[in-house]
Write an enzyme that holds these catalytic residues in place. Structure first.
Site, PDB file in Angstrom:
ATOM      1  N   HIS A  25      12.974  92.865  40.835  1.00 29.09           N
ATOM      2  CA  HIS A  25      12.895  92.362  42.207  1.00 29.09           C
ATOM      3  C   HIS A  25      11.606  91.568  42.446  1.00 29.09           C
ATOM      4  CE1 HIS A  25      13.374  92.221  46.549  1.00 29.09           C
ATOM      5  NE2 HIS A  25      14.612  92.637  46.381  1.00 29.09           N
ATOM      6  N   GLU A  68      18.161  88.040  41.737  1.00 27.24           N
ATOM      7  CA  GLU A  68      18.289  89.357  41.117  1.00 27.24           C
ATOM      8  C   GLU A  68      19.592  89.445  40.334  1.00 27.24           C
ATOM      9  OE1 GLU A  68      18.059  92.037  44.578  1.00 27.24           O
ATOM     10  OE2 GLU A  68      17.074  90.347  45.516  1.00 27.24           O
ATOM     11  N   HIS A  94      18.504  99.666  47.232  1.00 28.11           N
ATOM     12  CA  HIS A  94      17.543  99.653  46.123  1.00 28.11           C
ATOM     13  C   HIS A  94      17.089 101.048  45.673  1.00 28.11           C
ATOM     14  CE1 HIS A  94      17.613  95.424  46.409  1.00 28.11           C
ATOM     15  NE2 HIS A  94      16.653  95.227  47.283  1.00 28.11           N
TER      16      HIS A  94
END
Ligand code: GAL
Length: 378
Positions: A205, A342, A131
């Site tokens: 997210h 996602e 991420h």
């Protein structure tokens, strides 16, 4: 029963229904007003004429609250979040509601090669990059301005990520617009440019719980994913590079299936993720908008469709939550009490030539459009 008694009973029942309806409780903007690294943070509220309401902070371009209509004529807040900026500053490790990037999901050992140059990204997840690293988009203060679109309320957040940030090449400028439509959609549009060849894969997210509280697990939610294949993983949740069929496995969500139905069966993939934590290969044309998934809760009647132009959808069933964090309304963020869907490119795409390209060149513009559409399930 006398007619007058019947009328009184009906009136009392109607009043009690009105009062039992869950009402929208917005978080005051002042809870999010502070200065981080010399930059002002705040909270922005968007609504439509049905009352659907989303609250977004420019700290991480993050969804803090998302109130949608339920089957009882009230509203439920279907995302995890915290009441104040101070609480977010303590809890960034779980990625609660932000835009993550530059690369959402994992990159094996944080390494990739572009135009014969090898790059090393920050390692922040068991020797891999996750991420966008420790200083990713989720803990930056973005610029924000209201940008209404065709009468719909919208806010655009912008961030300039400098060359070398978290190991990524190129100065990247990214804009993310959140919009609430009259059809009860939360639409997220992304665009990004670079001044040197780079890779990019931002995603939203949010942790959802369509029952409106993390007091319930997500195991009763019924989920359908428009994917016949997924990208299996190895240790550390890094893709092997294969695309395997979901048919005959607990990863098959081609028909509505309760998340909890097979989550605990003995299966190597489920063991690696401690549950679902997999990228689904969406069954649609690359770059075209299409339905990725639908999920609903019978308890509230809330259904959510994910519509996107992205090739993949990461389904994460909240397996790494240990209940140490407490969010809005005292909700304990415990094991499997929130899920994420996602929309994104495949994990580790820069290291697999058979995955869609994540490369962005200086003469190109990266774009993404993903919508979360809410309805009452009949
Ligand atoms: C998800 C990821 C999970 C976990 C989570 C953050 O997107 O798939 O493996 O890292 O983020 O806790």
């Amino acid at each position: 029963m006398k007619k007058s008694h019947l009328i009184i009973t009906i009136i009392l029942l109607s009043i009690s229904t009105i009062y039992s309806q869950n009402k929208i409780k917005c978080i005051p903007a002042t809870n999010f007003q502070t200065v981080i690294n010399g930059r002002q943070t705040s909270l922005y509220t968007l609504t439509n004429s049905n009352g659907m309401t989303v609250q977004i902070t420019n700290y991480g371009a993050r969804v803090v609250a998302l109130w949608v209509p339920d089957k009882n004529g009230g509203f439920q807040d279907v995302v995890w979040g915290y009441n104040s900026i101070q609480e977010y500053l303590k809890s960034t490790d779980i990625y609660c509601g932000p835009i993550v990037g530059r690369y959402g999901n994992r990159i094996n050992k944080g390494q990739f090669t572009l135009n014969n140059t090898a790059y090393q990204l920050t390692l922040n997840n068991n020797g891999n990059h996750l991420h966008g690293g420790t200083g990713g988009f989720e803990n930056k203060v973005w610029d924000a301005k209201f940008t209404p679109i065709n009468g719909n309320q919208a806010v655009t957040l912008s961030y300039t990520s400098p060359d070398g940030e978290e190991g990524y090449p190129g100065n990247v400028i990214i804009h993310v617009t959140y919009m609430v439509t009259e059809k009860n959609e939360l639409t997220i549009k992304y665009s990004a440019t670079t001044d040197a060849p780079t890779i990019i894969n931002p995603t939203s997210h949010c942790y959802f719980n369509l029952t409106g509280t993390a007091a319930n697990t997500i195991l009763e939610h019924k989920l359908k994913i428009n994917a016949l294949k997924y990208t299996p993983v190895t240790k550390g949740l890094i893709p092997t590079g294969e695309l395997l069929h979901v048919k005959g496995t607990p990863l098959d969500f081609t028909k509505f299936t309760a998340i909890g139905k097979s989550i605990n069966v003995t299966n190597e993939q489920l063991a690696l993720g401690k549950g679902y934590d997999h990228n689904y290969v969406l069954n649609k044309k690359l770059g075209k908008m299409g339905e990725a998934a639908e999920i609903y809760s019978e308890q509230t009647g809330i259904s959510m469709k994910v519509i996107t132009d992205q090739p993949g959808l990461q389904f994460y069933s909240g397996n790494f939550m240990d209940g140490t964090l407490t969010g809005k309304r005292g909700d304990i963020h415990a094991f499997r009490t929130g899920f994420a869907l996602e929309a994104q490119n495949f994990p580790d795409a820069p290291n697999h030539t058979n995955f869609p390209s994540a490369v962005l060149l200086p003469n190109q513009t990266y774009t993404q459009c993903t919508s979360y559409a809410f309805n009452i399930k009949k």
